[in-house]
Design a protein around this motif. Structure first.
Motif, mmCIF file in Angstrom:
data_model
loop_
_atom_site.group_PDB
_atom_site.id
_atom_site.type_symbol
_atom_site.label_atom_id
_atom_site.label_comp_id
_atom_site.label_asym_id
_atom_site.label_seq_id
_atom_site.Cartn_x
_atom_site.Cartn_y
_atom_site.Cartn_z
ATOM 1 N N ALA A 1 0.839 -1.148 0.125
ATOM 2 C CA ALA A 1 -0.179 0.060 -0.091
ATOM 3 C C ALA A 1 0.651 1.293 0.122
ATOM 4 N N GLN A 2 1.881 1.375 0.911
ATOM 5 C CA GLN A 2 2.923 2.291 0.841
ATOM 6 C C GLN A 2 4.089 2.009 0.824
ATOM 7 N N PRO A 3 4.738 1.528 -0.602
ATOM 8 C CA PRO A 3 6.272 1.111 -0.424
ATOM 9 C C PRO A 3 7.128 2.221 -0.429
ATOM 10 N N SER A 4 6.952 3.327 -0.230
ATOM 11 C CA SER A 4 8.085 4.404 0.069
ATOM 12 C C SER A 4 7.816 5.206 1.266
ATOM 13 N N ALA A 5 6.939 4.376 2.311
ATOM 14 C CA ALA A 5 6.678 4.906 3.672
ATOM 15 C C ALA A 5 7.961 4.728 4.740
ATOM 16 N N GLY A 6 8.826 3.946 4.443
ATOM 17 C CA GLY A 6 10.027 3.374 5.336
ATOM 18 C C GLY A 6 9.428 2.853 6.635
ATOM 19 N N PHE A 7 8.148 2.289 6.622
ATOM 20 C CA PHE A 7 8.006 1.453 7.875
ATOM 21 C C PHE A 7 8.989 0.343 8.307
ATOM 22 N N GLU A 8 9.383 0.279 9.570
ATOM 23 C CA GLU A 8 10.252 -0.762 9.983
ATOM 24 C C GLU A 8 9.509 -1.762 11.021
ATOM 25 N N PHE A 9 9.679 -3.016 10.718
ATOM 26 C CA PHE A 9 8.760 -3.943 11.664
ATOM 27 C C PHE A 9 9.818 -4.678 12.705
ATOM 28 N N ASP A 10 9.110 -4.718 13.774
ATOM 29 C CA ASP A 10 9.730 -5.310 14.950
ATOM 30 C C ASP A 10 8.962 -6.545 15.362
ATOM 31 N N TRP A 11 9.887 -7.718 15.297
ATOM 32 C CA TRP A 11 9.318 -8.904 15.793
ATOM 33 C C TRP A 11 9.564 -8.895 17.166
ATOM 34 N N ASN A 12 8.601 -9.247 18.138
ATOM 35 C CA ASN A 12 8.630 -8.832 19.174
ATOM 36 C C ASN A 12 7.809 -9.736 20.327
ATOM 37 N N ALA B 1 13.289 -21.410 22.800
ATOM 38 C CA ALA B 1 14.224 -21.051 21.537
ATOM 39 C C ALA B 1 13.456 -22.001 20.198
ATOM 40 N N GLY B 2 12.758 -23.084 20.395
ATOM 41 C CA GLY B 2 12.185 -23.643 19.362
ATOM 42 C C GLY B 2 11.097 -22.906 18.809
ATOM 43 N N ASP B 3 10.499 -22.148 19.656
ATOM 44 C CA ASP B 3 9.323 -21.222 19.151
ATOM 45 C C ASP B 3 9.939 -19.965 18.513
ATOM 46 N N MET B 4 11.088 -19.617 18.875
ATOM 47 C CA MET B 4 11.842 -18.503 17.946
ATOM 48 C C MET B 4 11.738 -18.854 16.625
ATOM 49 N N ALA B 5 12.399 -20.301 16.516
ATOM 50 C CA ALA B 5 12.546 -20.604 14.900
ATOM 51 C C ALA B 5 11.550 -20.801 14.496
ATOM 52 N N THR B 6 10.187 -21.117 14.743
ATOM 53 C CA THR B 6 9.107 -21.420 14.079
ATOM 54 C C THR B 6 8.158 -20.361 14.034
ATOM 55 N N THR B 7 8.380 -19.320 14.763
ATOM 56 C CA THR B 7 7.330 -18.024 14.602
ATOM 57 C C THR B 7 8.206 -17.105 13.905
ATOM 58 N N TYR B 8 9.507 -17.232 13.551
ATOM 59 C CA TYR B 8 9.963 -16.091 12.845
ATOM 60 C C TYR B 8 9.805 -16.151 11.320
ATOM 61 N N PRO B 9 9.212 -14.942 10.728
ATOM 62 C CA PRO B 9 8.670 -14.894 9.591
ATOM 63 C C PRO B 9 9.384 -14.867 8.392
ATOM 64 N N GLY B 10 10.668 -14.652 8.622
ATOM 65 C CA GLY B 10 11.974 -14.552 7.610
ATOM 66 C C GLY B 10 12.500 -13.197 7.341
ATOM 67 N N ASP B 11 13.697 -13.321 7.205
ATOM 68 C CA ASP B 11 14.516 -11.956 7.369
ATOM 69 C C ASP B 11 13.880 -10.717 6.421
ATOM 70 N N ALA B 12 13.187 -11.069 5.243
ATOM 71 C CA ALA B 12 12.635 -10.082 4.314
ATOM 72 C C ALA B 12 11.542 -9.191 5.026
ATOM 73 N N TYR B 13 10.943 -9.871 6.071
ATOM 74 C CA TYR B 13 9.739 -9.137 6.840
ATOM 75 C C TYR B 13 10.066 -8.387 8.279
ATOM 76 N N VAL B 14 11.355 -8.739 8.552
ATOM 77 C CA VAL B 14 11.845 -8.235 9.743
ATOM 78 C C VAL B 14 12.990 -7.080 9.766
ATOM 79 N N ASP B 15 12.729 -6.233 10.589
ATOM 80 C CA ASP B 15 14.058 -5.303 10.896
ATOM 81 C C ASP B 15 14.445 -5.171 12.106
ATOM 82 N N TYR B 16 13.717 -5.443 13.096
ATOM 83 C CA TYR B 16 14.243 -5.547 14.429
ATOM 84 C C TYR B 16 13.759 -6.899 15.186
ATOM 85 N N VAL B 17 14.733 -7.545 15.956
ATOM 86 C CA VAL B 17 14.328 -8.618 16.732
ATOM 87 C C VAL B 17 14.174 -7.962 18.218
#
Length: 462
Positions: free
Chosen positions: A176-187, A194-210
């Motif tokens: 919707a807003q490709p130039s907005a510069g939103f950053e997404f925190d997976w929190n 540790a196992g849930d960290m791996a299985t709930t992580y959506p992938g590097d392309a979708y995350v800016d902060y852990v």
């Protein structure tokens, strides 16, 4: 900013410890942003200004949370966004940190979200953020998702659906807003497995902060601290909770973020009152947190102190009141003074100590036999001449209860020297068979600073 606590130690008449240190990177990361949560102050974000006045430095990031009661308050919370837009644009360099709901309580599911059922709603949210000139917002999407109090709780077999939902929302908002510069925190919360960290992580392309949220609450019997437990007794309990709960979690998240090439964040943290199983006026916790946050080796992008008196825990350090003034009196005066003492100059904090590295601890047999001696070995290397304490601990891997320990005091190192250690241990026959672990720790010679803390090696006792 500065980190000169020597005089402050004397003022507090208490020994305060530093956080686990690791080797410094070849190039230092940018200084973390300092943020604050001052309650749901939609009409009065000037209370963030009152916090800045108390702190003595400009806080450039304000935090807000979406309501979880309706789609209207997720898609188009204009009454909230307008107030924050006014605050953000009042001074250059300010940012909005926004906790965004994945769907209202009782009005959605992770499975539906993962199938794209809510894409249009989050495109609307993206458009409304831009309409209110809130580009570059840091979005804590589905914050604290590992807690079962959240509508988008990722447990109970919903880990993959959570990851899919996260991907769908990020994609919708960026589309919707490709130039907005939103950053997404997976929190998630700090205690996510540790196992849930791996299985709930959506992938590097979708995350800016852990990110991780972590308050000073202890669940191992050390908190609340009894009224007669002061001085070294109190400090020992603070140290125990830190070493068992918080230091391992910080390192776990730091290493996870590093493995994915992401910056770490600590979107919520704070001291906690004794009535809600907290450590009270805990200067040790505050110093540990600040030193971890501002150590460039940990690559923290931002942190946000939770500066309110919440119903589930008191945390407020500042004098900021709900009207934008400074009339509040904190119940944590020592922690507040220590927090304030950190700020005041633009000088980055120095290296907190020598660079210490260790090999992974080895166990002479796996499984070991209860009642029989086994050896734990390892080596320690220091980058500079120093004297330290080296310690090995044996803990139950599930309960984290301490079984046995061996400390080597007054260990002198020349620059670049490696020293080897071997320690005998026994798992008593009175303890159950199962999984145990070795922890490796290194302290300064006076025990006042933790230079390294690692959950090293698990093994089985039969």
């Amino acid at each position: 900013m500065k980190l000169d606590f020597k005089k402050f130690y004397i003022a507090l008449t208490s020994s305060l410890a530093a956080c686990a240190a690791v080797a410094m990177p070849s190039s230092a990361s940018a200084q973390p942003l300092t943020g604050v949560y001052r309650g749901e102050v939609y009409s009065q974000p000037n209370t963030v200004n009152a916090y800045s006045a108390w702190l003595g430095t400009e806080v450039t990031m304000g935090q807000g949370h979406q309501a979880k009661d309706s789609w209207g308050n997720i898609e188009n919370p204009s009454w909230q966004l307008q107030s924050w837009s006014t605050w953000v644009h009042a001074k250059p360099g300010r940012r909005f940190n926004y906790s965004v709901a994945m769907y209202p309580s009782g009005q959605g599911s992770l499975a539906q979200c993962a199938q794209g059922a809510y894409d249009s709603r989050f495109k609307t949210l993206a458009n409304n953020l831009v309409a209110h000139k809130l580009q570059n917002t840091i979005i804590r999407l589905g914050w604290e998702f590992s807690g079962n109090w959240m509508p988008w709780y990722s447990g109970g077999g919903q880990q993959a659906n959570f990851a899919g939902c996260f991907r769908k929302i990020v994609t919708a908002m960026r589309t919707a807003q490709p130039s907005a510069g939103f950053e997404f925190d997976w929190n998630p919360n700090y205690d996510i497995p540790a196992g849930d960290m791996a299985t709930t992580y959506p992938g590097d392309a979708y995350v800016d902060y852990v990110g991780l949220d972590m308050y000073d609450q202890g669940w191992n019997g050390a908190y609340p601290i009894p009224s007669g437990c002061t001085g070294s007794c109190q400090l020992s309990r603070w140290q125990g909770v830190w070493s068992k709960q918080f230091a391992p979690a910080l390192l776990k998240f730091r290493d996870f973020a590093r493995s994915h090439g992401k910056r770490l964040s600590i979107p919520e943290w704070g001291v906690n009152d004794a009535a809600t199983t907290g450590g009270g006026d805990n200067t040790y916790y505050v110093q540990q947190m600040l030193e971890f946050i501002f150590d460039p080796a940990n690559n923290v992008g931002y942190h946000s102190y939770f500066d309110i008196q919440a119903s589930d825990g008191h945390h407020q350090l500042s004098s900021a009141d709900s009207n934008g003034g400074n009339t509040f009196k904190t119940e944590f005066p020592n922690a507040a003074a220590l927090f304030k003492s950190y700020y005041g100059t633009s000088t980055p904090p120095p290296n907190p100590g020598p660079s210490i590295s260790t090999t992974q601890a080895t166990v002479s047999a796996n499984p070991v036999t209860r009642g029989q001696t086994f050896q734990v070995g390892g080596s320690v290397t220091s980058s500079s001449a120093t004297t330290v304490v080296v310690k090995y601990e044996i803990r139950n891997a599930s309960t984290l209860s301490l079984i046995s320990e061996k400390a080597y005091t007054a260990q002198s190192f020349t620059a670049g020297q490696t020293r080897a250690y071997s320690s005998p241990f026994v798992i008593p026959t009175t303890l159950a068979a199962g999984t145990y672990r070795v922890d490796t720790l290194v302290f300064t010679a006076d025990w006042s600073k933790t230079l390294l803390y690692r959950n090293d090696t698990t093994f089985t006792a039969k």
